[in-house]
Design an enzyme around this catalytic site. Structure first.
Site, short mmCIF file in Angstrom:
data_model
loop_
_atom_site.label_atom_id
_atom_site.label_comp_id
_atom_site.label_asym_id
_atom_site.label_seq_id
_atom_site.Cartn_x
_atom_site.Cartn_y
_atom_site.Cartn_z
N SER A 1 0.84 -1.20 0.00
CA SER A 1 0.00 0.00 0.00
C SER A 1 0.87 1.24 0.00
O SER A 1 1.96 1.25 0.60
CB SER A 1 -0.91 0.03 1.22
OG SER A 1 -1.60 1.26 1.31
N TYR B 1 -0.99 -0.40 9.95
CA TYR B 1 -1.20 -0.82 8.56
C TYR B 1 0.01 -0.46 7.69
O TYR B 1 0.49 -1.28 6.89
CB TYR B 1 -2.46 -0.14 8.04
CG TYR B 1 -2.87 -0.46 6.63
CD1 TYR B 1 -3.40 -1.70 6.30
CD2 TYR B 1 -2.76 0.50 5.63
CE1 TYR B 1 -3.79 -1.98 5.00
CE2 TYR B 1 -3.17 0.24 4.34
CZ TYR B 1 -3.68 -1.00 4.02
OH TYR B 1 -4.07 -1.27 2.74
N LYS C 1 2.44 -3.03 5.69
CA LYS C 1 2.48 -2.99 4.23
C LYS C 1 3.89 -2.72 3.70
O LYS C 1 4.28 -3.26 2.66
CB LYS C 1 1.49 -1.94 3.71
CG LYS C 1 0.04 -2.37 3.84
CD LYS C 1 -0.24 -3.69 3.15
CE LYS C 1 -1.71 -4.00 3.01
NZ LYS C 1 -1.95 -5.32 2.38
#
Length: 301
Positions: free
Chosen positions: A149, A162, A166
């Site tokens: 991401s 997150y 990622k």
């Protein structure tokens, strides 16, 4: 492009994973549709989403089997790959797509919020990839496609868990590519821009926010699937260790960390000369937060 191949897609009960599973099947793959049927934050479980995608594939003339094991536990991740082996006798591709969100500003983030996201994204990608690795090695072929991401590659607000996971996945992918290329195994990443329930909580309180969301909603999950199918196919046999981004009808090759510029001082450095000489020379190459906090060149998803 995937005729005769067996592909596992995690988190395939909806969103990007569903479209990847559908398009893999349409291209001839036999697909293991993995999804525990949890909420976006990872709670609960429901066999329905995975089975529904399997039914769609079968109705279209394809072959698929559902699996509801969690990627975040090593034994369960092993059962995902074993489902492919038990059902179809082989495994040719792994798409690590499963994910959850527990967004919180860093100074408020709990240990549980950190831990849950790291386990699903980073540990999950490792566990599933590792379970497939020996099969790939023995047959002398295989392809990994991991979802990273721009939240990790570029940065984003309120997503330390997150983003860390990622960016870790991007590093994991490069390490897999280096370690397993001698066995004809490839590993690549996709950073997807697409509207799904994973980002459905973006605020729409102002006209500007509403316009941003309307723009993102045009970027459907189906736009991500073609490059995932390609990377899982033999057509991508020479593509390894790369990071791609997909935004609507655009495909980007993302840069990877390389030295930007350097300074040398024959007598060495002190903290004072770093401040007086090195930083002025290097600072024009900085990419980071300025005092206004305006750093992003595109919307990270």
């Amino acid at each position: 492009m995937l005729e005769g191949k067996v592909v596992v897609v995690t988190g395939a009960g909806g969103g990007i994973g569903r479209d990847i599973a559908l398009q893999c099947a349409a291209q001839g793959a036999r697909v293991v549709v993995n999804d525990i049927g949890a909420s976006v934050s990872g709670e609960g479980g429901d066999a329905g989403p995975a089975q529904k995608v399997v039914a769609e594939i079968v109705a279209a003339g394809g072959q698929a089997v559902a699996n509801t094991d969690s990627v975040s536990e090593v034994a369960a991740a092993g059962r995902i790959i074993q489902t492919a082996m038990d059902t179809y006798g082989r495994i040719d591709g792994v798409v690590n797509n499963a994910g959850i969100l527990r967004d919180r500003f860093f100074h408020k983030m709990s240990l549980d919020e950190w831990d849950a996201v790291i386990k699903v994204h980073l540990y999950g990608a490792y566990y599933v990839s590792r379970a497939a690795a020996n099969h790939f090695k023995e047959q002398g072929s295989g392809a990994y496609v991991h979802m990273t991401s721009t939240s990790g590659l570029i940065g984003n607000f309120g997503q330390a868990n997150y983003a860390a996971a990622k960016l870790g996945i991007a590093a994991l992918s490069k390490s897999i590519a280096l370690d397993m290329m001698k066995f004809n195994v490839r590993s690549n990443c996709i950073a997807p821009f697409a509207w799904s329930r994973m980002i459905g909580s973006i605020p729409t309180d102002t006209p500007e926010q509403q316009a941003r969301v309307a723009k993102i909603q045009q970027m459907t999950p189906a736009k991500i699937a073609p490059i995932a199918v390609y990377l899982a196919s033999d057509a991508a046999k020479d593509v390894n260790g790369q990071i791609f981004a997909v935004r609507n009808n655009e495909i980007f090759l993302m840069s990877q960390p390389r030295p930007e510029r350097s300074v040398h001082r024959s007598e060495g450095w002190t903290a004072e000369t770093v401040a007086s000489h090195a930083m002025p020379a290097l600072k024009s190459g900085f990419y980071g937060l300025d005092r206004s906090g305006d750093v992003f060149t595109w919307d990270p998803i």
